[in-house]
Design a protein around this motif. Sequence first.
Motif, PDB file in Angstrom:
ATOM      1  N   TYR A 178      -3.208  -6.747   0.564  1.00 47.70           N
ATOM      2  CA  TYR A 178      -3.466  -6.063   1.833  1.00 47.70           C
ATOM      3  C   TYR A 178      -4.353  -4.857   1.568  1.00 47.70           C
ATOM      4  O   TYR A 178      -4.272  -4.231   0.508  1.00 47.70           O
ATOM      5  CB  TYR A 178      -2.125  -5.607   2.426  1.00 47.70           C
ATOM      6  CG  TYR A 178      -2.169  -4.964   3.794  1.00 47.70           C
ATOM      7  CD1 TYR A 178      -1.979  -5.718   4.940  1.00 47.70           C
ATOM      8  CD2 TYR A 178      -2.371  -3.589   3.948  1.00 47.70           C
ATOM      9  CE1 TYR A 178      -1.991  -5.133   6.208  1.00 47.70           C
ATOM     10  CE2 TYR A 178      -2.388  -2.993   5.205  1.00 47.70           C
ATOM     11  CZ  TYR A 178      -2.197  -3.779   6.329  1.00 47.70           C
ATOM     12  OH  TYR A 178      -2.208  -3.195   7.582  1.00 47.70           O
ATOM     13  N   PHE A 179      -5.212  -4.510   2.536  1.00 38.50           N
ATOM     14  CA  PHE A 179      -5.981  -3.270   2.419  1.00 38.50           C
ATOM     15  C   PHE A 179      -6.245  -2.697   3.806  1.00 38.50           C
ATOM     16  O   PHE A 179      -6.233  -3.425   4.811  1.00 38.50           O
ATOM     17  CB  PHE A 179      -7.322  -3.511   1.702  1.00 38.50           C
ATOM     18  CG  PHE A 179      -8.337  -4.246   2.549  1.00 38.50           C
ATOM     19  CD1 PHE A 179      -9.202  -3.549   3.391  1.00 38.50           C
ATOM     20  CD2 PHE A 179      -8.432  -5.632   2.496  1.00 38.50           C
ATOM     21  CE1 PHE A 179     -10.133  -4.216   4.175  1.00 38.50           C
ATOM     22  CE2 PHE A 179      -9.373  -6.308   3.274  1.00 38.50           C
ATOM     23  CZ  PHE A 179     -10.212  -5.597   4.117  1.00 38.50           C
TER      24      PHE A 179
ATOM     25  N   GLU B 148      -3.832   2.241   2.925  1.00 37.96           N
ATOM     26  CA  GLU B 148      -2.564   1.500   2.923  1.00 37.96           C
ATOM     27  C   GLU B 148      -2.773   0.232   2.102  1.00 37.96           C
ATOM     28  O   GLU B 148      -3.544  -0.656   2.498  1.00 37.96           O
ATOM     29  CB  GLU B 148      -2.164   1.167   4.357  1.00 37.96           C
ATOM     30  CG  GLU B 148      -0.732   0.699   4.495  1.00 37.96           C
ATOM     31  CD  GLU B 148      -0.263   0.696   5.939  1.00 37.96           C
ATOM     32  OE1 GLU B 148       0.731   1.375   6.255  1.00 37.96           O
ATOM     33  OE2 GLU B 148      -0.908   0.016   6.763  1.00 37.96           O
ATOM     34  N   VAL B 149      -2.085   0.155   0.958  1.00 38.36           N
ATOM     35  CA  VAL B 149      -2.291  -0.927  -0.007  1.00 38.36           C
ATOM     36  C   VAL B 149      -0.975  -1.231  -0.723  1.00 38.36           C
ATOM     37  O   VAL B 149      -0.056  -0.406  -0.732  1.00 38.36           O
ATOM     38  CB  VAL B 149      -3.357  -0.542  -1.066  1.00 38.36           C
ATOM     39  CG1 VAL B 149      -4.738  -0.399  -0.430  1.00 38.36           C
ATOM     40  CG2 VAL B 149      -2.973   0.739  -1.796  1.00 38.36           C
TER      41      VAL B 149
ATOM     42  N   ASN C 169      -8.889   7.133  -4.234  1.00 37.58           N
ATOM     43  CA  ASN C 169      -9.272   7.327  -5.644  1.00 37.58           C
ATOM     44  C   ASN C 169      -9.771   6.043  -6.306  1.00 37.58           C
ATOM     45  O   ASN C 169      -9.359   5.692  -7.419  1.00 37.58           O
ATOM     46  CB  ASN C 169      -8.091   7.904  -6.445  1.00 37.58           C
ATOM     47  CG  ASN C 169      -7.813   9.350  -6.072  1.00 37.58           C
ATOM     48  OD1 ASN C 169      -8.728  10.093  -5.715  1.00 37.58           O
ATOM     49  ND2 ASN C 169      -6.551   9.747  -6.129  1.00 37.58           N
ATOM     50  N   GLY C 170     -10.656   5.332  -5.605  1.00 35.63           N
ATOM     51  CA  GLY C 170     -11.262   4.144  -6.194  1.00 35.63           C
ATOM     52  C   GLY C 170     -10.528   2.847  -5.986  1.00 35.63           C
ATOM     53  O   GLY C 170     -11.005   1.796  -6.424  1.00 35.63           O
ATOM     54  N   ILE C 171      -9.364   2.866  -5.348  1.00 39.56           N
ATOM     55  CA  ILE C 171      -8.621   1.618  -5.110  1.00 39.56           C
ATOM     56  C   ILE C 171      -9.494   0.648  -4.311  1.00 39.56           C
ATOM     57  O   ILE C 171      -9.648  -0.517  -4.666  1.00 39.56           O
ATOM     58  CB  ILE C 171      -7.303   1.905  -4.362  1.00 39.56           C
ATOM     59  CG1 ILE C 171      -6.393   2.806  -5.184  1.00 39.56           C
ATOM     60  CG2 ILE C 171      -6.589   0.599  -4.013  1.00 39.56           C
ATOM     61  CD1 ILE C 171      -5.248   3.409  -4.383  1.00 39.56           C
ATOM     62  N   ILE C 172     -10.024   1.136  -3.193  1.00 42.21           N
ATOM     63  CA  ILE C 172     -11.064   0.417  -2.455  1.00 42.21           C
ATOM     64  C   ILE C 172     -12.366   1.085  -2.868  1.00 42.21           C
ATOM     65  O   ILE C 172     -12.630   2.239  -2.514  1.00 42.21           O
ATOM     66  CB  ILE C 172     -10.851   0.498  -0.934  1.00 42.21           C
ATOM     67  CG1 ILE C 172      -9.479  -0.089  -0.546  1.00 42.21           C
ATOM     68  CG2 ILE C 172     -11.963  -0.257  -0.199  1.00 42.21           C
ATOM     69  CD1 ILE C 172      -9.131   0.071   0.923  1.00 42.21           C
ATOM     70  N   SER C 173     -13.185   0.394  -3.631  1.00 44.04           N
ATOM     71  CA  SER C 173     -14.264   1.053  -4.369  1.00 44.04           C
ATOM     72  C   SER C 173     -15.422   1.530  -3.507  1.00 44.04           C
ATOM     73  O   SER C 173     -16.159   2.428  -3.920  1.00 44.04           O
ATOM     74  CB  SER C 173     -14.790   0.118  -5.464  1.00 44.04           C
ATOM     75  OG  SER C 173     -15.283  -1.089  -4.896  1.00 44.04           O
TER      76      SER C 173
ATOM     77  N   TYR D 203      -2.260  -1.092  -6.637  1.00 41.29           N
ATOM     78  CA  TYR D 203      -3.087  -2.136  -7.222  1.00 41.29           C
ATOM     79  C   TYR D 203      -4.523  -1.998  -6.710  1.00 41.29           C
ATOM     80  O   TYR D 203      -4.754  -1.688  -5.550  1.00 41.29           O
ATOM     81  CB  TYR D 203      -2.533  -3.519  -6.868  1.00 41.29           C
ATOM     82  CG  TYR D 203      -1.104  -3.727  -7.318  1.00 41.29           C
ATOM     83  CD1 TYR D 203      -0.790  -3.737  -8.671  1.00 41.29           C
ATOM     84  CD2 TYR D 203      -0.073  -3.886  -6.401  1.00 41.29           C
ATOM     85  CE1 TYR D 203       0.525  -3.921  -9.105  1.00 41.29           C
ATOM     86  CE2 TYR D 203       1.238  -4.066  -6.821  1.00 41.29           C
ATOM     87  CZ  TYR D 203       1.528  -4.082  -8.166  1.00 41.29           C
ATOM     88  OH  TYR D 203       2.831  -4.253  -8.587  1.00 41.29           O
ATOM     89  N   VAL D 204      -5.464  -2.253  -7.578  1.00 41.63           N
ATOM     90  CA  VAL D 204      -6.881  -2.134  -7.223  1.00 41.63           C
ATOM     91  C   VAL D 204      -7.267  -3.236  -6.229  1.00 41.63           C
ATOM     92  O   VAL D 204      -6.921  -4.409  -6.410  1.00 41.63           O
ATOM     93  CB  VAL D 204      -7.765  -2.229  -8.480  1.00 41.63           C
ATOM     94  CG1 VAL D 204      -9.240  -2.314  -8.102  1.00 41.63           C
ATOM     95  CG2 VAL D 204      -7.515  -1.029  -9.391  1.00 41.63           C
ATOM     96  N   VAL D 205      -7.973  -2.849  -5.193  1.00 35.26           N
ATOM     97  CA  VAL D 205      -8.487  -3.794  -4.200  1.00 35.26           C
ATOM     98  C   VAL D 205      -9.923  -4.172  -4.529  1.00 35.26           C
ATOM     99  O   VAL D 205     -10.322  -5.322  -4.417  1.00 35.26           O
ATOM    100  CB  VAL D 205      -8.413  -3.184  -2.776  1.00 35.26           C
ATOM    101  CG1 VAL D 205      -9.131  -4.078  -1.763  1.00 35.26           C
ATOM    102  CG2 VAL D 205      -6.959  -2.957  -2.370  1.00 35.26           C
ATOM    103  N   GLY D 206     -10.727  -3.185  -4.951  1.00 36.05           N
ATOM    104  CA  GLY D 206     -12.129  -3.432  -5.241  1.00 36.05           C
ATOM    105  C   GLY D 206     -13.000  -3.236  -4.010  1.00 36.05           C
ATOM    106  O   GLY D 206     -12.629  -2.542  -3.064  1.00 36.05           O
ATOM    107  N   GLU D 207     -14.146  -3.861  -4.012  1.00 36.78           N
ATOM    108  CA  GLU D 207     -15.102  -3.707  -2.906  1.00 36.78           C
ATOM    109  C   GLU D 207     -14.703  -4.602  -1.740  1.00 36.78           C
ATOM    110  O   GLU D 207     -14.321  -5.761  -1.928  1.00 36.78           O
ATOM    111  CB  GLU D 207     -16.503  -4.075  -3.404  1.00 36.78           C
ATOM    112  CG  GLU D 207     -17.600  -3.788  -2.408  1.00 36.78           C
ATOM    113  CD  GLU D 207     -18.984  -3.960  -3.012  1.00 36.78           C
ATOM    114  OE1 GLU D 207     -19.780  -4.759  -2.473  1.00 36.78           O
ATOM    115  OE2 GLU D 207     -19.262  -3.296  -4.044  1.00 36.78           O
ATOM    116  N   ILE D 208     -14.780  -4.050  -0.531  1.00 39.56           N
ATOM    117  CA  ILE D 208     -14.438  -4.819   0.663  1.00 39.56           C
ATOM    118  C   ILE D 208     -15.727  -5.168   1.412  1.00 39.56           C
ATOM    119  O   ILE D 208     -16.731  -4.467   1.310  1.00 39.56           O
ATOM    120  CB  ILE D 208     -13.463  -4.059   1.581  1.00 39.56           C
ATOM    121  CG1 ILE D 208     -14.047  -2.709   2.023  1.00 39.56           C
ATOM    122  CG2 ILE D 208     -12.115  -3.874   0.880  1.00 39.56           C
ATOM    123  CD1 ILE D 208     -13.193  -1.974   3.038  1.00 39.56           C
TER     124      ILE D 208
END
Length: 442
Positions: A197-198, A359-360, A346-350, A372-377
């Motif tokens: 989830y992001f 919210e993750v 802090n970089g979770i969603i890059s 947990y890292v989400v990366g680029e959306i």
Amino acid sequence: MRSKQNLVIVGGGSTYTLGIIMSLVAEKANFPLRKIVFYDNDKQRQEKIAKASEIILKENYPELETFTYTTNKQEAFTDIDVAFIQIRTGGLRMREQDEEIPVRHGVVGQETCGAGGMAYGMRSITDMVALIQDIRSYSKDAWILNYTNPAAIVADALNREFKADERILNICDMPIAIMHSYASMLHKDVWELVPEYFGLNHFGWFTRIYDKEGNDLTDTIKNKILEEGFIPKDKEIAHDESWKQTFKQARQMLIDFPEYLPNTYLQYYLYPDDLAKKEEIGNTRARQVINGREKRVHEQCDQIINAKTAAMIDIESDIHGVYMIRAAASLVYHLQETYIVIVENNGIISNIPNDAMVEVPASLTKHGPKPYVVGEIPRFYKGLIENQLAYEKLVVDAFYENSYTKALQALTLNRTIVHAPTAKAILNDLIKANQGYWPALK
């Protein structure tokens, strides 16, 4: 054997408190308690809920050593291990204003979204900051789980005020309530599901849903929603007509934007004109709650108090309460279980700003949440989130800077309004309604 904890429920007079009490009963093996104390600044409202809760606890939680309720902060916050905070500054009376004023101007009236969310958020910040300071003055190491709305605005303000405090967790139960419906259509227990989830609070998407064995259930859920419909399953909202319509609209969101499974609150931002047309001045959600849940809960309390037993009353644990309790247990006992929570990006969603409160999913440990890292959306979601984030940041800026201009900018950016003259008219009405609650904007 897990050590017993001392818990304070801040906002003990809330109509959700009985559900939390029953959830504490249901979860007592997972989260054993020595003491429960209620704190509220409304003595009369809390007393009714507390007296009924005392009877419930005597009948269902004989292991509990102490139950008290108070309006005294020192008494409430001394020797506390965990605090649950669920306050509503201004009560349902002000919620009704939050929802009626936007509707008068032809836009969405909702307690956490749009103009109503700004009004509620600006009221909440002062009380929330003071509460955290008070709790810390008496119990410096207590875990604080805050689920006061509007969570996104409150979380941003608390992050500015208490950035170094690693024992504050902002959390919302809407993702788990949605997952409860997914679980029902899959004939599974909600705790068997593992989400990806992001987003921001009340502004996010499930990208994947797995089971504990790693099987991807996402397409099955999507197909069932499209073919069979989507309905709320949590008992507190399952029979509420407004929530039924909300879940129905979530199906339409999936039809229009099939990539991810949406949070139901996105309806207010993706279909604001449609939602605004359905609203009535005399029948806002606040009025429905006053005539519905509040009346029902208070009647249940009176029945319990008069009968001196809760045996004849149908009150059960709810997903809202169980989620908070299990999250608290994961923090306290270092269970490292995964929950969807609100943390600094802090970089979770890059590809969105680092200072966003996102919210993750995160592993909840004794050292706090480990997201947990989400990366680029994708660009569509990035665009929506950055617009909403700018609105949220400007609301908090307006509060701290006493800035009329930034409050107007916030409302003009919000997708439920957009039209600047409408934003200005709403803001002026909200300022009048919130005298004594908001800082003086200039």
